[in-house]
Write an enzyme that holds these catalytic residues in place. Structure first.
Site, PDB file in Angstrom:
ATOM      1  N   CYS A 125       0.814  -1.229   0.000  1.00  0.00           N
ATOM      2  CA  CYS A 125       0.000   0.000   0.000  1.00  0.00           C
ATOM      3  C   CYS A 125       0.839   1.266   0.000  1.00  0.00           C
ATOM      4  O   CYS A 125       0.306   2.369  -0.109  1.00  0.00           O
ATOM      5  CB  CYS A 125      -0.949  -0.006   1.187  1.00  0.00           C
ATOM      6  SG  CYS A 125      -1.914  -1.514   1.273  1.00  0.00           S
ATOM      7  N   HIS A 263      -2.810   6.640   2.713  1.00  0.00           N
ATOM      8  CA  HIS A 263      -3.382   5.407   2.168  1.00  0.00           C
ATOM      9  C   HIS A 263      -4.763   5.213   2.786  1.00  0.00           C
ATOM     10  O   HIS A 263      -4.931   5.352   4.008  1.00  0.00           O
ATOM     11  CB  HIS A 263      -2.465   4.232   2.496  1.00  0.00           C
ATOM     12  CG  HIS A 263      -3.104   2.896   2.283  1.00  0.00           C
ATOM     13  ND1 HIS A 263      -3.793   2.587   1.136  1.00  0.00           N
ATOM     14  CD2 HIS A 263      -3.172   1.792   3.094  1.00  0.00           C
ATOM     15  CE1 HIS A 263      -4.258   1.352   1.243  1.00  0.00           C
ATOM     16  NE2 HIS A 263      -3.895   0.852   2.419  1.00  0.00           N
ATOM     17  N   ASN A 293     -10.399  -0.446   0.429  1.00  0.00           N
ATOM     18  CA  ASN A 293      -8.936  -0.399   0.437  1.00  0.00           C
ATOM     19  C   ASN A 293      -8.435  -0.965  -0.896  1.00  0.00           C
ATOM     20  O   ASN A 293      -8.557  -2.165  -1.136  1.00  0.00           O
ATOM     21  CB  ASN A 293      -8.421  -1.224   1.620  1.00  0.00           C
ATOM     22  CG  ASN A 293      -6.905  -1.287   1.689  1.00  0.00           C
ATOM     23  OD1 ASN A 293      -6.209  -0.938   0.731  1.00  0.00           O
ATOM     24  ND2 ASN A 293      -6.385  -1.732   2.826  1.00  0.00           N
TER      25      ASN A 293
END
Ligand code: UT7
Length: 339
Positions: A125, A263, A293
């Site tokens: 990520c 993120h 996500n």
């Protein structure tokens, strides 16, 4: 044990600028209600604990390179960018179509870009911000002049839809930016920060050739495995430290940042980072409610939403900070220069 790389408070030599951005998400939506029909969960739990309402899912025959091609098409359509003189392609992904050839090589062929380097990087990520740092370095070296920085993940392909603790989180998407030498020498990257805590790698992983990480035996299901509480704890304590340190290196206060773009892993993590660092919650850009996500793609997706609706404007100072599997984090401060 952790290792870190910092610019030690020296003024950051920068001569690169983002000249175009594009994004893509697949059409298919997976809602919380859909998931409640698959595992023992419900909309209220998911929204309260994560802020996610729905996520996008790639078709069975749609892969990371397809998502990236969509983002690059979008970039070209909006900015009229010339790709034939791109001399390097960096793809940040944890879900390459194939380990090799790289997704970057697949994209080179797809867009018929002659004489260019093409590599994939894997920083989970933190991939997009890590790739921006690397691309900036390639430009500063003087070896290259125009780098396509691409970040995408098709996490739904490695998600275990029988595990309610992970399957509610993840979605698919892609982002693309062009990074070029700034003609006027007035670069846009003001600072960068990286830190890694490899000892925590076992808290979120996808197995490949080995059945262990160090001496820790791991599951080899081919699906993402996560200890959410451990990753959450690290994100709130260590990533907030990293963001603070990045600000300090740039001699900036939280109020000097127009937009904080962390993120998008969990809205509660974003809110906790804001509180710890000293940002107002309204300073943070999040598109987690509609995309979930999306790993490497989450920062460009949240950024581009705000570029498209005019919240992010030329002259704004942005702090982008990726974090996740590794455990690793990478942040950059940018002066946004696109209208
Ligand atoms: O992007 C890569 C980096 N990843 C992250 O940053 C993820 C970080 N972690 C998280 O976002 C959170 O830890 C999660 C969203 C994964 C989980 O939230 P949490 O508040 O940490 O929940 P928990 O794991 O502490 O679980 C609380 C309770 C448990 O029940 P008991 O033991 O208290 O009875 C779980 O079994 O919630 C239960 N639970 C669920 N209930 C309904 C776990 N998942 C679900 C679910 N629906 N989907």
């Amino acid at each position: 044990m952790s290792s870190s790389a910092r610019n030690n408070g020296q003024s950051f030599v920068s001569n690169s600028v983002i000249t175009a951005i594009g994004t893509y998400v697949p059409a298919r939506r997976l809602t919380n209600e859909d998931l409640a029909g698959m595992v023992d969960t419900n909309d209220e739990w998911i929204v309260q604990r994560t802020g996610i309402k729905e996520r996008r899912v790639a078709e069975e025959n749609e892969f990371t390179s397809d998502l990236i091609a969509g983002a690059v098409d979008n970039l070209v359509e909006r900015y009229g960018s010339e790709l034939s003189d791109v001399d390097y392609i960096i793809v940040a992904t944890s879900t390459p179509d194939t380990i090799f050839p790289s997704v970057a090589a697949t994209i080179q062929a797809r867009f018929n870009i002659k004489q260019c380097g093409a590599i994939d990087i894997q920083a989970a990520c933190a991939g997009f911000t890590a790739a921006l740092q690397l691309a900036n370095g390639l430009l500063l070296s003087g070896l290259y002049r125009k780098v396509l920085v691409l970040a995408a993940d098709a996490l739904t392909k490695i998600t275990d839809y029988s595990d309610r603790t992970t399957c509610i989180l993840f979605g698919d998407g892609a982002g693309a930016v062009l990074l070029e030498l700034a003609g006027n020498g007035n670069g846009a990257m003001l600072g960068a920060y990286s830190d890694t805590e490899g000892d925590g790698g076992r808290h979120v992983y996808l197995s490949n050739l080995s059945a262990s990480i160090g001496d820790y035996a791991i599951q080899t299901s081919g699906k993402l495995v996560q200890n959410g509480r451990e990753v959450y704890r690290w994100a709130v304590s260590q990533v907030s430290e990293g963001v603070r340190e990045l600000l300090q290196q740039c001699s900036l206060q939280p109020e000097d940042i127009d937009w904080f773009i962390p993120h998008n892993a969990n809205q509660r993590i974003i809110d906790a980072l804001c509180e710890r660092v000293g940002f107002r919650e309204e300073q943070a850009l999040s598109s987690i409610a509609k995309y979930g996500n999306t790993s490497a793609a989450s920062i460009p997706l949240a950024l581009d939403d705000a570029v498209r609706d005019g919240r992010v404007k030329a002259g704004h100072t942005l702090l982008l900070h990726g974090f996740g599997g590794g455990l690793t984090q990478a942040g950059v401060v940018l002066r946004w220069q696109l209208p």
